[in-house]
Design an enzyme around this catalytic site. Structure first.
Site, PDB file in Angstrom:
ATOM      1  N   CYS A   1       0.902  -1.241  -0.106  1.00 23.16           N
ATOM      2  CA  CYS A   1      -0.117   0.014  -0.015  1.00 23.16           C
ATOM      3  C   CYS A   1       0.781   1.288  -0.073  1.00 23.16           C
ATOM      4  CB  CYS A   1      -0.910  -0.121   1.279  1.00 23.16           C
ATOM      5  SG  CYS A   1      -2.702   0.673   0.843  1.00 23.16           S
TER       6      CYS A   1
ATOM      7  N   ARG B   1     -12.445   5.818  -0.925  1.00 23.24           N
ATOM      8  CA  ARG B   1     -11.613   4.916  -0.453  1.00 23.24           C
ATOM      9  C   ARG B   1     -12.090   3.457  -0.794  1.00 23.24           C
ATOM     10  NH1 ARG B   1      -7.520   6.712   2.835  1.00 23.24           N
ATOM     11  NH2 ARG B   1      -6.845   4.875   3.251  1.00 23.24           N
TER      12      ARG B   1
ATOM     13  N   HIS C   1      -3.311  -5.837   2.778  1.00 22.49           N
ATOM     14  CA  HIS C   1      -2.958  -5.742   4.085  1.00 22.49           C
ATOM     15  C   HIS C   1      -3.448  -7.136   4.832  1.00 22.49           C
ATOM     16  CE1 HIS C   1      -1.391  -1.725   4.493  1.00 22.49           C
ATOM     17  NE2 HIS C   1      -2.747  -1.324   3.583  1.00 22.49           N
TER      18      HIS C   1
HETATM   19  N1  GLN Z   1      -2.242   6.889   2.014  1.00 20.06           N
HETATM   20  C1  GLN Z   1      -2.476   5.892   1.185  1.00 20.06           C
HETATM   21  C2  GLN Z   1      -3.757   5.795   0.397  1.00 20.06           C
HETATM   22  O1  GLN Z   1      -4.503   6.321   1.033  1.00 20.06           O
HETATM   23  C3  GLN Z   1      -1.860   4.514   1.504  1.00 20.06           C
HETATM   24  C4  GLN Z   1      -2.843   3.885   2.582  1.00 20.06           C
HETATM   25  C5  GLN Z   1      -2.458   2.592   3.178  1.00 20.06           C
HETATM   26  O2  GLN Z   1      -1.067   2.314   3.277  1.00 20.06           O
HETATM   27  N2  GLN Z   1      -3.237   1.986   3.597  1.00 20.06           N
HETATM   28  O3  GLN Z   1      -4.018   5.420  -0.540  1.00 20.06           O
END
Ligand code: GLN
Length: 249
Positions: free
Chosen positions: A99, A133, A200
């Protein structure tokens, strides 16, 4: 401690800042699976400004982080970590980046607010955040040779949309989830010994075959091309559970 044929070294980039959604589990999995094969497995923590022992590392791990944490590490990555990381990878070390870490190994990461953090361009990808998101379980079908079973499971939570350039190939295709950008069905990237992914969870405990892929690849330079088998029945039961859940959606 210098690398010997019996040591196996994991390098953890920014454990204090880039470590979310269980990313630490990837470190424990790599250490344990190397140890269970008789290696003296050890961990080198690489916080900001620290590049000690980077040329001893067999596999680097770079975890995820929110925009705030990425803003705190990207300059250190460019200034201090990039040269030794490129040297180590050129000598056969592996990298697993998840990520936010995945995004900063690319050309750049641009936040939803338009702020751009330059990456080190180690992998041919670029990322721009969108408003929505991407959150939830992910199932990936992969065609990476020697990776069996050809599935990966995990959890994603990111605003970034990542697009691959010609030098990077996808780690796989999403059967469930958004993956790289929610449009081209690709997930992650594979370029040389570097793996980037949005998974993750943490990733490796439920995908022990990917952990072994990283360990085996890092040992090729020592003439090792096979790892002794382990009893992965518990890990694979967790893997199957996610596949089953995805199937009933
Ligand atoms: N900040 C980055 C995004 O929002 C990565 C987020 C993360 O590592 N989960 O895409």
């Amino acid at each position: 401690m210098a690398r010997t044929n019996n040591t196996f070294t994991i390098g953890w980039l920014y454990p204090d800042l880039m470590n979310i959604y269980g990313d630490r589990g990837n470190i424990l999995t790599l250490l344990k699976r190397a140890e269970w094969r008789g290696y003296d497995a050890r961990l080198v923590e690489l916080d900001r400004g620290n590049v000690k022992e980077m040329d001893e590392v067999d596999v680097f791990f770079f975890g995820g982080g929110q925009d705030r944490e990425q803003a705190l590490v990207y300059q250190d990555l460019l200034e201090y970590k990039q040269p030794p990381l490129e040297r180590a990878v050129a000598q056969g070390a592996g990298v697993l980046a998840v990520c936010g870490g995945y995004q900063l190994l690319g050309h750049y990461y641009q936040t939803a607010g338009g702020q751009r953090f330059p990456g080190i361009g180690m992998i041919d990808v670029r990322t721009e955040a969108g408003k929505k998101r991407f959150i939830g379980d992910v199932v990936v079908d992969t065609d990476v040779p020697t990776l069996f079973p050809p599935t990966l499971v995990g959890f994603e939570n990111h605003s970034g949309r990542t697009f691959l350039g010609p030098k990077a190939k996808p780690l796989g295709r999403v059967r469930l989830g958004f993956g790289n950008n929610g449009s081209d069905k690709t997930e992650g990237c594979l370029q040389g010994t570097v793996i980037g992914t949005y998974l993750h969870g943490s990733l490796l405990p439920k995908n022990p075959h990917l952990a072994d892929y990283l360990i085996r690849n890092a040992l090729i330079r020592r003439g090792v091309d096979e790892l002794s088998p382990l009893d992965d029945s518990v890990e694979m039961a967790a893997h199957e559970q996610i596949l089953l859940r995805a199937h009933h959606r």
